[in-house]
Scaffold this motif. Structure first.
Motif, short mmCIF file in Angstrom:
data_model
loop_
_atom_site.label_atom_id
_atom_site.label_comp_id
_atom_site.label_asym_id
_atom_site.label_seq_id
_atom_site.Cartn_x
_atom_site.Cartn_y
_atom_site.Cartn_z
N LYS A 131 -140.58 21.97 0.78
CA LYS A 131 -139.96 21.04 1.73
C LYS A 131 -138.89 21.73 2.56
N ASN A 132 -138.13 22.61 1.94
CA ASN A 132 -137.08 23.33 2.66
C ASN A 132 -137.68 24.21 3.74
N ARG A 133 -138.76 24.94 3.40
CA ARG A 133 -139.39 25.82 4.38
C ARG A 133 -140.03 25.03 5.52
N GLN A 134 -140.41 23.78 5.23
CA GLN A 134 -140.98 22.94 6.27
C GLN A 134 -139.91 22.25 7.10
N GLY A 135 -138.63 22.44 6.73
CA GLY A 135 -137.53 21.84 7.48
C GLY A 135 -137.15 20.46 7.03
N HIS A 136 -137.73 19.95 5.93
CA HIS A 136 -137.39 18.63 5.40
C HIS A 136 -136.29 18.80 4.35
N TYR A 137 -135.07 19.00 4.82
CA TYR A 137 -133.98 19.38 3.91
C TYR A 137 -133.56 18.23 3.00
N ASP A 138 -133.62 16.97 3.49
CA ASP A 138 -133.25 15.84 2.63
C ASP A 138 -134.23 15.69 1.48
N GLU A 139 -135.54 15.81 1.77
CA GLU A 139 -136.53 15.74 0.70
C GLU A 139 -136.37 16.91 -0.26
N ALA A 140 -136.07 18.09 0.27
CA ALA A 140 -135.86 19.26 -0.59
C ALA A 140 -134.71 19.00 -1.55
N LEU A 170 -127.79 22.79 4.97
CA LEU A 170 -128.75 22.87 6.06
C LEU A 170 -129.00 21.49 6.69
N ALA A 171 -129.04 20.47 5.85
CA ALA A 171 -129.25 19.13 6.37
C ALA A 171 -128.09 18.69 7.26
N GLN A 172 -126.92 19.17 6.94
CA GLN A 172 -125.73 18.79 7.72
C GLN A 172 -125.62 19.60 9.00
N SER A 173 -125.82 20.88 8.90
CA SER A 173 -125.59 21.73 10.08
C SER A 173 -126.84 22.00 10.89
N ARG A 174 -127.98 22.26 10.19
CA ARG A 174 -129.26 22.60 10.81
C ARG A 174 -129.10 23.67 11.89
N SER A 175 -128.20 24.58 11.64
CA SER A 175 -127.99 25.66 12.59
C SER A 175 -129.15 26.64 12.50
N ALA A 176 -129.48 27.26 13.60
CA ALA A 176 -130.61 28.19 13.63
C ALA A 176 -130.40 29.36 12.69
#
Length: 540
Positions: A448-457, A484-490
């Motif tokens: 989930k993290n690699r897919q960008g779903h940080y909340d689910e991760a 990551l869920a908070q910042s989602r910075s590149a």
């Protein structure tokens, strides 16, 4: 026959001085002992003769054992074996013949063969539904112009600019284009590979059959798509002056396909149900539909078979052991106990052979899969774990079946086959092993993290901690996912996380035998460059 490490035969040269020294020592020893026998009262010429033979045979057997060890290290293989693999989706390599013969304008609507091939490929691309595609250019050489990608716009942009001027290598080599296409698929590619060649069959190096045979060795299906007409058309060669005639060489391509398919009869029967090499005329009815069926008739995840060379190192190791044991009792020159010693030595051989054969158990299959996994040979590892999973299912061994499913998921994660990995991890939900369930939740969190779903991760990392509060990796990555869920910075999103390994100390099946997941780095594509040569009159 194949040899994985041919440089190993250099070690055979080291045996030459060893053999010379052994002969020298043998002569000195027999000379001294012969004198001793003559000067003592127990001189027995017959016994001394047997002693010399025993020493000679012991030396020969030990040298033979060394030779067998070198052969085993060299990785000699012959024959092929079917290996079960799980394929997910399809991958197609487009090979475009951009030689000057493809500039002949004998296609419908006054198009050149190259223009017709570009339009044909564009039509296929629009109906392939997200299939990964690579593009290879073939002229006097073969070059991977675009590695496997789902970026349709990039492929179309390249198709719009196809021209013989893209490469300066002279001549026409369809075979080198096919060989480059084989290289465009990653070694551990988990997709169903296809090679589609857009050409008129006109080549200058007669390398087509050899390249098709190479594709057949990897069980890569190749379709030759013919453009042009059988009637000769005059074109200008690469030097801009010489006039040559060219035509569609359909018969040549059909014969090449038939010849290579006939050679595939050496593969075990029943394992191939279709020709691997086919020819289709681009202007024939339903040709495009036939190609599209190859990439649309498969479900997303299928179990298939791939033929791999059979390594024979076990045979050479067995003979090395046998020769060493023979040297043991051959050196025993006490005639009264010779037979007993011979019996003991042979018993050692059979016991050790039994130990080697015991590796065929389910646990041995898992161990081989783990070894392949650590060697980054993920296709082989997948085959071992699939075999273990199937055997465990037949034997109704639920524990082994769940661990095999976890190992399969771990292998899929390393190949970025996340959907296949999730299917296997979901099979572990009913496990009674808290550590195993924790590891499964952790790995789902990784996906989930690699897919960008940080909340689910984050939620899955929490579940992993609740199931096993000693899972330090889950705690660390939980904080990481929250950030990551908070910042989602590149910059933070590019950080890679790794899957966990099971600390299965209490598992009675095998202590820590399923410890699999460690930090891995993504492999990067290496672009191939062609040798640039000046065009000449043969460049057509």
């Amino acid at each position: 026959m194949g040899i994985e490490r041919p440089y190993a035969f250099v070690f055979l040269l080291l045996l030459i001085p060893i053999a010379v020294y052994s002969i020298y020592s043998f002569k000195r020893a027999t000379s001294f002992l012969g004198k001793m026998y003559r000067e003592t009262s127990f001189s027995a010429g017959n016994d001394f003769s047997k002693f010399k033979k025993a020493i000679l045979w012991r030396t020969i057997f030990r040298l033979a054992a060394c030779v067998m060890v070198i052969f085993a290290f060299a990785g000699i293989s012959w024959g092929v074996k079917p290996v079960p693999l799980q394929k997910s989706g399809d991958a197609v390599s487009f090979v475009f013949d951009i030689s000057y013969s493809m500039t002949a304008t004998d296609c419908p609507d006054g198009l050149s063969r190259l223009e017709a091939a570009s339009a044909y490929a564009n039509g296929l691309l629009e109906r392939m539904g997200g299939t990964e595609v690579s593009v290879v250019l073939a002229k006097g050489d073969g070059v991977i112009a675009l590695p496997l990608t789902q970026d349709v716009s990039a492929v179309k942009s390249l198709l719009e600019n196809l021209s013989p001027s893209l490469m300066t290598s002279a001549g026409s080599s369809i075979g080198k284009g096919i060989q480059a296409a084989i290289q465009s698929f990653p070694t551990n590619c988990s997709h169903n590979p296809h090679i589609w060649v857009f050409t008129d069959g006109d080549e200058t190096d007669s390398n087509l059959v050899r390249a098709l045979e190479d594709a057949g060795k990897f069980a890569f299906p190749v379709t030759l798509i013919g453009f042009g007409q059988p009637n000769p058309v005059e074109i200008t060669a690469g030097d801009g002056k010489t006039k040559v005639k060219t035509s569609l060489r359909a018969d040549k391509m059909i014969d090449a396909a038939a010849f290579v398919n006939q050679k595939k009869l050496s593969v075990p029967s029943g394992l191939i149900n279709r020709p691997y090499i086919t020819y289709i005329a681009a202007d024939s009815d339903g040709s495009a539909l036939t190609l599209l069926k190859e990439v649309s008739s498969k479900v997303s995840n299928v179990e298939s078979t791939e033929f791999l060379p059979v390594s024979r190192h076990g045979i050479f190791l067995f003979f090395a052991l046998l020769f060493f044991v023979l040297s043991y009792f051959a050196g025993e020159f006490d005639i009264h106990f010779f037979r007993n010693k011979k019996f003991t030595s042979l018993s050692m051989v059979f016991v050790l052979a039994g130990l080697l054969s015991s590796c065929r158990s389910g646990r041995g299959t898992v161990l081989r899969g783990i070894w392949d996994w650590h060697q980054k040979e993920y296709q082989k590892a997948t085959g071992q774990f699939l075999r273990t999973y199937t055997d465990a299912k037949i034997e109704e061994n639920l524990s082994l079946q769940q661990y095999a499913a976890f190992n399969l998921a771990s292998t899929y994660i390393m190949q970025e086959e996340y959907e296949a990995a999730l299917q296997r991890l979901n099979q572990i939900e009913g496990s009674d092993d808290a550590k195993l369930k924790s590891a499964a939740c952790y790995n789902i969190g990784i996906i989930k993290n690699r897919q960008g779903h940080y909340d689910e991760a984050s939620e899955y990392f929490k579940k992993a901690i609740l199931l096993d509060n000693s899972n330090i990796d889950a705690k660390i990555n939980l904080e990481f996912s929250v950030q990551l869920a908070q910042s989602r910075s590149a910059q933070s999103a590019e950080t890679e996380m790794t899957a966990t390994s099971i600390d299965n100390k209490d598992n009675t099946l095998s202590d820590q035998v399923f410890t699999l997941i460690q930090q891995e780095e993504r492999e990067q594509w290496k672009k191939l460059q062609s040798n640039r040569r000046e065009s000449s009159a043969i460049d057509y």
